[in-house]
Design a protein around this motif. Structure first.
Motif, PDB file in Angstrom:
ATOM      1  N   ASP A   7       0.827  -1.203   0.000  1.00 15.04           N
ATOM      2  CA  ASP A   7       0.000   0.000   0.000  1.00 15.04           C
ATOM      3  C   ASP A   7       0.867   1.261   0.000  1.00 15.04           C
ATOM      4  OD1 ASP A   7      -2.225  -1.660   0.052  1.00 15.04           O
ATOM      5  OD2 ASP A   7      -2.450  -1.527   2.232  1.00 15.04           O
ATOM      6  N   ARG A  10       2.201   1.746  -3.484  1.00 15.65           N
ATOM      7  CA  ARG A  10       1.107   2.167  -4.363  1.00 15.65           C
ATOM      8  C   ARG A  10       0.856   3.672  -4.192  1.00 15.65           C
ATOM      9  NH1 ARG A  10      -2.551  -0.860  -2.653  1.00 15.65           N
ATOM     10  NH2 ARG A  10      -3.553   0.662  -1.310  1.00 15.65           N
ATOM     11  N   GLY A  11       0.999   4.179  -2.975  1.00 20.03           N
ATOM     12  CA  GLY A  11       0.862   5.618  -2.743  1.00 20.03           C
ATOM     13  C   GLY A  11       1.897   6.411  -3.518  1.00 20.03           C
ATOM     14  N   ASP A  14       0.766   6.321  -7.126  1.00 16.95           N
ATOM     15  CA  ASP A  14      -0.362   7.246  -7.292  1.00 16.95           C
ATOM     16  C   ASP A  14       0.128   8.691  -7.383  1.00 16.95           C
ATOM     17  OD1 ASP A  14      -2.394   5.387  -7.388  1.00 16.95           O
ATOM     18  OD2 ASP A  14      -3.206   5.839  -5.399  1.00 16.95           O
ATOM     19  N   TYR A  82      -2.468  -2.789  -7.273  1.00 19.99           N
ATOM     20  CA  TYR A  82      -3.837  -2.275  -7.380  1.00 19.99           C
ATOM     21  C   TYR A  82      -4.838  -3.422  -7.286  1.00 19.99           C
ATOM     22  CZ  TYR A  82      -1.811   2.210  -8.554  1.00 19.99           C
ATOM     23  OH  TYR A  82      -1.120   3.380  -8.508  1.00 19.99           O
ATOM     24  N   SER A  88      -6.829   4.014  -3.573  1.00 18.73           N
ATOM     25  CA  SER A  88      -5.953   4.532  -4.621  1.00 18.73           C
ATOM     26  C   SER A  88      -6.705   5.546  -5.456  1.00 18.73           C
ATOM     27  CB  SER A  88      -5.445   3.395  -5.516  1.00 18.73           C
ATOM     28  OG  SER A  88      -6.532   2.783  -6.176  1.00 18.73           O
ATOM     29  N   ARG A  93      -6.085   3.285 -10.673  1.00 19.52           N
ATOM     30  CA  ARG A  93      -6.671   1.953 -10.510  1.00 19.52           C
ATOM     31  C   ARG A  93      -7.249   1.466 -11.842  1.00 19.52           C
ATOM     32  NH1 ARG A  93      -9.285   2.928  -6.169  1.00 19.52           N
ATOM     33  NH2 ARG A  93     -11.226   3.571  -7.151  1.00 19.52           N
TER      34      ARG A  93
END
Length: 151
Positions: A7, A10-11, A14, A82, A88, A93
Motif C-alpha cells: 500500500d 502504491r501511494g 499514485d 492495485y 488509490s 486503478r
C-alpha cells in the motif's frame, strides 16, 4: 494498523508514478523519484513480485531515478499493487486494470535475463583481430525458454 509495503508503494505510484500503455501499446508502470531509498525499495519489491531485476541510476538530465517495468512485469506488478477495493486514485486503478488484458504477441521475442559482470567473475576478452566462430550447432540451437518476469 500494520504497515503494508504494498500500500505504501502504491501511494508513491499514485503520487509520482505512471501506469498505462506506451505508444506501441505495451503495458508499463513507472516511478520517478529523487530518493535513492524509494527507488531501491520499489526495485527490490518489483523483483520480489515479478522476478524482474531492474537496474536504477540517476538520469543525466534531472539527477532523478526512473524505475520502469514493462510487459509481463508491469502487468504483474500493477495487478499486485492495485488489488480490488484498494485505496488509490481511481484513474490509476483504472489504468492498472487495463493492463490485465495484455498478452505478449506470439511474434514478440522474449529477452533473456541479463547477466551483469561482478568483480571476481572470470572475464573473457576477445582480441579484435581474431574472428569469433560460431559453434557448429549454432543454427540448430533452441532459443532460451521464456522466463517468469517477461522482458
Amino acid at each position: 494498523m500494520e504497515f503494508s509495503r504494498r500500500d505504501h508503494l502504491r501511494g508513491f505510484i499514485d503520487a509520482d508514478g505512471s501506469v498505462g500503455h506506451t505508444g506501441q501499446g505495451l503495458p508499463f508502470i513507472s516511478l520517478t523519484t529523487a530518493s535513492a531509498a524509494v527507488g531501491a525499495c520499489l526495485r527490490r519489491y518489483a523483483k520480489a513480485v515479478t522476478g524482474a531485476a531492474r537496474q536504477i541510476g540517476r538520469n543525466a538530465r534531472d539527477g532523478v531515478f526512473n524505475v520502469l517495468c514493462t510487459k509481463q512485469a508491469a502487468v504483474r506488478l500493477a495487478g499486485h499493487l492495485y488489488y480490488p477495493d484498494c485505496l488509490s486514485l481511481a484513474r490509476k486503478r483504472a489504468a492498472a486494470a487495463s493492463l490485465a488484458s495484455w498478452e505478449r504477441p506470439a511474434d514478440m521475442s522474449v529477452r533473456p535475463p541479463g547477466r551483469r559482470w561482478k568483480p571476481g567473475r572470470t572475464a573473457f576478452c576477445w582480441p579484435t583481430t581474431t574472428p569469433v566462430r560460431r559453434p557448429s550447432n549454432w543454427a540448430a540451437a533452441k532459443p532460451p525458454a521464456p522466463y517468469a518476469c517477461g522482458g
